[in-house]
Design a protein around this motif. Sequence first.
Motif, short mmCIF file in Angstrom:
data_model
loop_
_atom_site.label_atom_id
_atom_site.label_comp_id
_atom_site.label_asym_id
_atom_site.label_seq_id
_atom_site.Cartn_x
_atom_site.Cartn_y
_atom_site.Cartn_z
N ILE A 1 0.86 -1.17 0.00
CA ILE A 1 0.00 0.00 0.00
C ILE A 1 0.90 1.22 0.00
O ILE A 1 1.85 1.30 0.79
CB ILE A 1 -0.91 0.00 1.25
N VAL A 2 0.65 2.16 -0.90
CA VAL A 2 1.43 3.40 -0.93
C VAL A 2 0.53 4.58 -0.60
O VAL A 2 -0.64 4.61 -0.97
CB VAL A 2 2.14 3.62 -2.28
N ASP A 3 1.10 5.53 0.11
CA ASP A 3 0.40 6.76 0.45
C ASP A 3 1.01 7.86 -0.41
O ASP A 3 2.06 8.41 -0.09
CB ASP A 3 0.57 7.06 1.94
N GLU A 4 0.36 8.15 -1.53
CA GLU A 4 0.88 9.14 -2.47
C GLU A 4 1.03 10.51 -1.82
O GLU A 4 1.92 11.27 -2.19
CB GLU A 4 -0.01 9.22 -3.70
N ALA A 5 0.17 10.83 -0.87
CA ALA A 5 0.24 12.14 -0.21
C ALA A 5 1.52 12.30 0.60
O ALA A 5 2.02 13.41 0.77
CB ALA A 5 -0.98 12.34 0.68
N VAL B 1 6.00 11.45 -7.94
CA VAL B 1 5.29 10.66 -6.93
C VAL B 1 5.25 9.20 -7.35
O VAL B 1 5.14 8.86 -8.52
CB VAL B 1 3.86 11.23 -6.72
N VAL B 2 5.34 8.34 -6.35
CA VAL B 2 5.39 6.89 -6.57
C VAL B 2 4.15 6.39 -7.31
O VAL B 2 3.04 6.88 -7.10
CB VAL B 2 5.55 6.14 -5.23
N VAL B 3 4.39 5.42 -8.19
CA VAL B 3 3.33 4.69 -8.88
C VAL B 3 3.53 3.22 -8.55
O VAL B 3 4.62 2.67 -8.77
CB VAL B 3 3.40 4.90 -10.41
N LEU C 1 13.84 1.96 2.75
CA LEU C 1 14.59 3.11 2.23
C LEU C 1 13.74 4.35 2.01
O LEU C 1 14.28 5.45 1.87
CB LEU C 1 15.27 2.73 0.92
N CYS C 2 12.44 4.21 1.96
CA CYS C 2 11.56 5.34 1.66
C CYS C 2 11.72 6.44 2.72
O CYS C 2 11.40 6.21 3.89
CB CYS C 2 10.11 4.89 1.60
N PRO C 3 12.19 7.62 2.32
CA PRO C 3 12.43 8.68 3.30
C PRO C 3 11.15 9.24 3.92
O PRO C 3 11.20 9.83 5.00
CB PRO C 3 13.16 9.75 2.50
N ALA C 4 10.02 9.03 3.27
CA ALA C 4 8.75 9.56 3.77
C ALA C 4 7.88 8.49 4.42
O ALA C 4 6.77 8.79 4.86
CB ALA C 4 8.00 10.22 2.63
N ALA C 5 8.36 7.26 4.47
CA ALA C 5 7.57 6.14 5.00
C ALA C 5 6.20 6.05 4.29
O ALA C 5 5.17 5.84 4.93
CB ALA C 5 7.41 6.25 6.51
N ALA C 6 6.23 6.22 2.98
CA ALA C 6 4.99 6.20 2.19
C ALA C 6 4.60 4.80 1.71
O ALA C 6 3.55 4.65 1.11
CB ALA C 6 5.15 7.13 0.99
N ILE C 7 5.42 3.80 2.00
CA ILE C 7 5.16 2.44 1.56
C ILE C 7 4.88 1.56 2.77
O ILE C 7 5.67 1.50 3.69
CB ILE C 7 6.36 1.87 0.78
N VAL D 1 8.23 -3.21 -9.38
CA VAL D 1 7.06 -2.99 -8.53
C VAL D 1 6.68 -1.52 -8.44
O VAL D 1 5.51 -1.18 -8.33
CB VAL D 1 7.32 -3.57 -7.12
N PHE D 2 7.68 -0.62 -8.50
CA PHE D 2 7.44 0.81 -8.34
C PHE D 2 7.95 1.60 -9.53
O PHE D 2 8.94 1.24 -10.16
CB PHE D 2 8.16 1.33 -7.07
N ASP D 3 7.27 2.70 -9.80
CA ASP D 3 7.70 3.67 -10.79
C ASP D 3 7.37 5.05 -10.22
O ASP D 3 6.86 5.15 -9.10
CB ASP D 3 6.99 3.44 -12.13
N GLN D 4 7.67 6.09 -10.99
CA GLN D 4 7.36 7.45 -10.56
C GLN D 4 6.64 8.17 -11.68
O GLN D 4 6.95 7.97 -12.86
CB GLN D 4 8.65 8.22 -10.23
N ARG D 5 5.71 9.05 -11.29
CA ARG D 5 5.02 9.88 -12.27
C ARG D 5 6.02 10.86 -12.87
O ARG D 5 6.86 11.40 -12.17
CB ARG D 5 3.86 10.64 -11.64
N ASP D 6 5.89 11.10 -14.16
CA ASP D 6 6.81 12.00 -14.86
C ASP D 6 6.68 13.45 -14.39
O ASP D 6 7.67 14.17 -14.30
CB ASP D 6 6.59 11.94 -16.37
N ASP D 7 5.46 13.87 -14.10
CA ASP D 7 5.24 15.29 -13.80
C ASP D 7 5.71 15.73 -12.43
O ASP D 7 6.20 16.84 -12.26
CB ASP D 7 3.78 15.67 -14.01
#
Length: 66
Positions: free
Chosen positions: A4-8, A32-34, A54-60, A23-29
């Motif tokens: 589960i990812v928290d895009e915010a 933010v994690v995809v 490794l996620c610095p924001a603990a978004a995963i 498993v993960f990518d990033q939006r071009d604009d």
Amino acid sequence: MRIIVDEAKCTGGGQCVLAAEEVFDQRDDDGVVVLLDPAPRADLHDAVREAAMLCPAAAIRIEETP
């Protein structure tokens, strides 16, 4: 395993992509994690755990499933 990812929370650091690019990518604009695969195959689990660590924001968040 279920991911589960928290895009915010995501700061676009990209560590998740470096650790588990299948498993993960990033939006071009905005960088933010995809989440490409919310339930990856077993051989990717270690890489996903590393990405979450490794996620610095603990978004995963990982939910281990039996």
